[in-house]
Design a protein around this motif. Structure first.
Motif, mmCIF file in Angstrom:
data_model
loop_
_atom_site.group_PDB
_atom_site.id
_atom_site.type_symbol
_atom_site.label_atom_id
_atom_site.label_comp_id
_atom_site.label_asym_id
_atom_site.label_seq_id
_atom_site.Cartn_x
_atom_site.Cartn_y
_atom_site.Cartn_z
ATOM 1 N N ASP A 149 1.287 -1.013 0.027
ATOM 2 C CA ASP A 149 0.374 -0.264 0.395
ATOM 3 C C ASP A 149 0.800 1.081 0.252
ATOM 4 N N HIS A 150 1.148 2.138 -1.465
ATOM 5 C CA HIS A 150 1.488 2.852 -1.432
ATOM 6 C C HIS A 150 0.603 4.371 -1.392
ATOM 7 N N ARG A 151 -0.268 4.233 -0.184
ATOM 8 C CA ARG A 151 -1.009 5.520 0.229
ATOM 9 C C ARG A 151 -0.468 6.340 1.423
ATOM 10 N N GLN A 152 -0.814 7.043 0.728
ATOM 11 C CA GLN A 152 -0.434 8.406 2.456
ATOM 12 C C GLN A 152 -0.748 8.033 3.980
ATOM 13 N N LEU A 153 -2.416 7.197 3.249
ATOM 14 C CA LEU A 153 -3.137 6.948 4.753
ATOM 15 C C LEU A 153 -3.507 5.905 4.476
ATOM 16 N N ALA A 154 -1.766 4.560 4.796
ATOM 17 C CA ALA A 154 -2.410 3.033 4.455
ATOM 18 C C ALA A 154 -3.122 2.735 5.040
ATOM 19 N N VAL A 155 -4.369 1.684 4.279
ATOM 20 C CA VAL A 155 -4.545 0.924 4.994
ATOM 21 C C VAL A 155 -5.026 -0.901 5.114
ATOM 22 N N LEU A 181 -0.736 -6.494 -5.544
ATOM 23 C CA LEU A 181 -1.157 -6.396 -5.325
ATOM 24 C C LEU A 181 -0.842 -4.806 -4.787
ATOM 25 N N GLU A 182 -0.606 -3.705 -5.919
ATOM 26 C CA GLU A 182 -0.301 -2.075 -5.026
ATOM 27 C C GLU A 182 -1.112 -1.641 -5.601
ATOM 28 N N VAL A 183 -1.058 -0.675 -4.712
ATOM 29 C CA VAL A 183 -2.428 0.310 -4.294
ATOM 30 C C VAL A 183 -1.795 1.821 -4.252
ATOM 31 N N PHE A 184 -2.137 2.887 -4.967
ATOM 32 C CA PHE A 184 -1.549 4.153 -4.817
ATOM 33 C C PHE A 184 -2.874 4.416 -4.657
ATOM 34 N N ASP A 185 -2.262 6.219 -3.655
ATOM 35 C CA ASP A 185 -3.490 7.156 -4.102
ATOM 36 C C ASP A 185 -4.214 7.414 -5.600
ATOM 37 N N GLU A 186 -4.796 8.344 -5.673
ATOM 38 C CA GLU A 186 -5.299 8.260 -6.946
ATOM 39 C C GLU A 186 -4.681 9.244 -7.589
ATOM 40 N N GLU A 187 -4.980 10.367 -7.042
ATOM 41 C CA GLU A 187 -3.680 11.499 -7.575
ATOM 42 C C GLU A 187 -2.611 10.784 -7.654
ATOM 43 N N ASP A 188 -2.006 9.861 -7.383
ATOM 44 C CA ASP A 188 -0.198 9.194 -7.448
ATOM 45 C C ASP A 188 -0.790 8.605 -9.365
ATOM 46 N N PHE A 189 -1.372 9.099 -10.448
ATOM 47 C CA PHE A 189 -1.518 7.986 -11.450
ATOM 48 C C PHE A 189 -0.460 8.160 -11.708
ATOM 49 N N PRO A 215 -23.918 0.191 9.360
ATOM 50 C CA PRO A 215 -24.812 0.154 9.590
ATOM 51 C C PRO A 215 -25.901 1.322 10.096
ATOM 52 N N GLU A 216 -25.296 3.104 10.676
ATOM 53 C CA GLU A 216 -25.548 3.956 11.174
ATOM 54 C C GLU A 216 -25.902 4.590 9.575
ATOM 55 N N GLY A 217 -26.145 4.310 8.509
ATOM 56 C CA GLY A 217 -26.551 5.204 7.093
ATOM 57 C C GLY A 217 -25.285 6.010 6.980
ATOM 58 N N LEU A 218 -24.252 6.156 7.584
ATOM 59 C CA LEU A 218 -23.304 6.679 6.443
ATOM 60 C C LEU A 218 -22.574 6.350 5.515
ATOM 61 N N ASP A 219 -22.582 6.969 4.299
ATOM 62 C CA ASP A 219 -21.844 6.426 3.204
ATOM 63 C C ASP A 219 -20.557 6.808 2.765
ATOM 64 N N ALA A 220 -19.562 5.814 2.692
ATOM 65 C CA ALA A 220 -18.285 5.990 2.307
ATOM 66 C C ALA A 220 -18.148 5.926 0.722
ATOM 67 N N GLU A 221 -17.301 6.193 0.402
ATOM 68 C CA GLU A 221 -16.319 5.850 -0.667
ATOM 69 C C GLU A 221 -15.045 6.400 -0.746
ATOM 70 N N TRP A 222 -14.243 5.133 -1.805
ATOM 71 C CA TRP A 222 -13.076 5.641 -1.205
ATOM 72 C C TRP A 222 -12.780 5.230 -3.217
ATOM 73 N N ARG A 223 -11.389 6.041 -3.372
ATOM 74 C CA ARG A 223 -10.707 5.597 -5.046
ATOM 75 C C ARG A 223 -9.602 5.331 -5.081
ATOM 76 N N MET A 224 -8.992 4.433 -5.806
ATOM 77 C CA MET A 224 -7.340 4.599 -5.450
ATOM 78 C C MET A 224 -6.800 4.001 -6.959
ATOM 79 N N ILE A 225 -5.531 3.617 -7.296
ATOM 80 C CA ILE A 225 -5.592 3.364 -8.542
ATOM 81 C C ILE A 225 -4.208 1.231 -7.614
ATOM 82 N N PHE A 226 -4.959 0.996 -8.382
ATOM 83 C CA PHE A 226 -4.383 -0.758 -8.121
ATOM 84 C C PHE A 226 -3.692 -1.394 -9.239
ATOM 85 N N ILE A 227 -2.989 -1.674 -9.000
ATOM 86 C CA ILE A 227 -2.081 -2.930 -9.852
ATOM 87 C C ILE A 227 -1.689 -4.410 -9.562
ATOM 88 N N PRO A 228 -3.021 -4.568 -9.947
ATOM 89 C CA PRO A 228 -3.312 -6.613 -9.507
ATOM 90 C C PRO A 228 -2.241 -7.043 -10.318
#
Length: 285
Positions: free
Chosen positions: A187-193, A262-270, A239-252
């Motif tokens: 995971d190359h993202r700044q906030l790796a999860v 699998l390598e993951v990048f933030d979308e802005e690190d295209f 379950p509380e009704g909070l909608d969430a969306e994650w956008r990222m660049i994947f290299i499988p």
């Protein structure tokens, strides 16, 4: 300093790449020609053997073949007052396929019905629309399956095995099936999860807070015999009704008929993701 704060807020927002290809541009031209009632131009946008397949459950016009039948159906919609058309590109595949969210309503007639649906649109080598398949909004998984199947039969055919493996994993994830436990994840993202030590446990934790989590490939940027670079969108509701969306660049990457890394990048690190893909490509040559 409100103005300065607002300007800084705009700077901090991630840059979203515009989602378009030749298919989406053909669809936009069709919209403009229909709104202008330019039926000669509409006819030129359609292929002679165009096929329209409406798979919606309630408002369903069935299957139509041929330019004349399709144009007659569109003119009938305008006669009912459905004159306001909006198009939102949801996903693309290569240059010839688009998944679009369409809304058609009566602009000047409040009593006119409003139609909203997904459609997979395909163009031929001459940029003419050759097929469109319509789906209800809650059938988005089926719409993506149609999009991916047409991509496999067309522009992705040269790398059919790679694409099939990756598309199959996406579909399995959306059915709630855990991926293989021995992927190598970086995971190359700044906030790796992504927890590379126990990926399956991490996914179970995510599913616990977003049980309806869905992942879809929004756009394929590179595809080869060993892997791809793509923009993935992950959406879910807590379950509380909070909608969430994650956008990222994947290299499988694929080996032996399955995803092996699998390598993951933030979308802005295209650009960094493309450079990494080229590096991996050279190492496998």
């Amino acid at each position: 300093d409100l103005d300065a704060a607002l300007a800084r807020f705009e700077e901090l927002q991630p840059l979203t790449r515009r989602l378009e290809n030749s298919a989406s541009r053909a669809h936009a031209r069709l919209k403009s020609c229909v709104e202008a009632r330019d039926w000669n131009a509409v006819s030129a946008i359609f292929a002679d053997d165009i096929a329209i397949d409406d798979r919606r459950r309630v408002v369903n016009s069935g299957i139509q073949y041929g330019r004349d039948a399709v144009i007659a159906d569109m003119r009938g919609g305008l006669d009912l007052g459905l004159t306001n058309i909006s198009l939102t590109v949801t996903a693309t595949r290569g240059d010839r396929l688009e998944l679009c969210r369409t809304c058609i309503s009566g602009q000047d007639q409040p009593a006119a019905p409003e139609l909203e649906f997904f459609s997979v649109l395909e163009i031929d080598a001459d940029d003419r629309i050759v097929a469109r398949v319509a789906f209800d909004l809650d059938d988005i998984d089926a719409a993506f399956e149609e999009l991916d199947a047409r991509y496999l039969a067309g522009e992705a055919a040269a790398h059919a095995q790679t694409w099939s493996v990756i598309a199959r994993e996406c579909a399995a994830f959306n059915r709630g099936e855990l991926p293989m436990a021995d992927w190598v994840a970086v995971d190359h993202r700044q906030l790796a999860v992504i927890d590379a030590t126990d990926q399956q446990a991490a996914l179970r934790d995510i599913w616990e807070v977003t049980p309806d989590l869905r992942v879809h490939i929004e756009a394929v940027h590179r595809l080869s015999s060993f892997g791809l670079v793509a923009t993935y969108v992950v959406r879910g509701t807590s379950p509380e009704g909070l909608d969430a969306e994650w956008r990222m660049i994947f290299i499988p990457t694929v080996k032996g008929g399955r995803i092996n890394s699998l390598e993951v990048f933030d979308e802005e690190d295209f650009d960094a993701a493309l450079a990494r893909f080229d590096e991996l490509d050279q190492s496998t040559s």
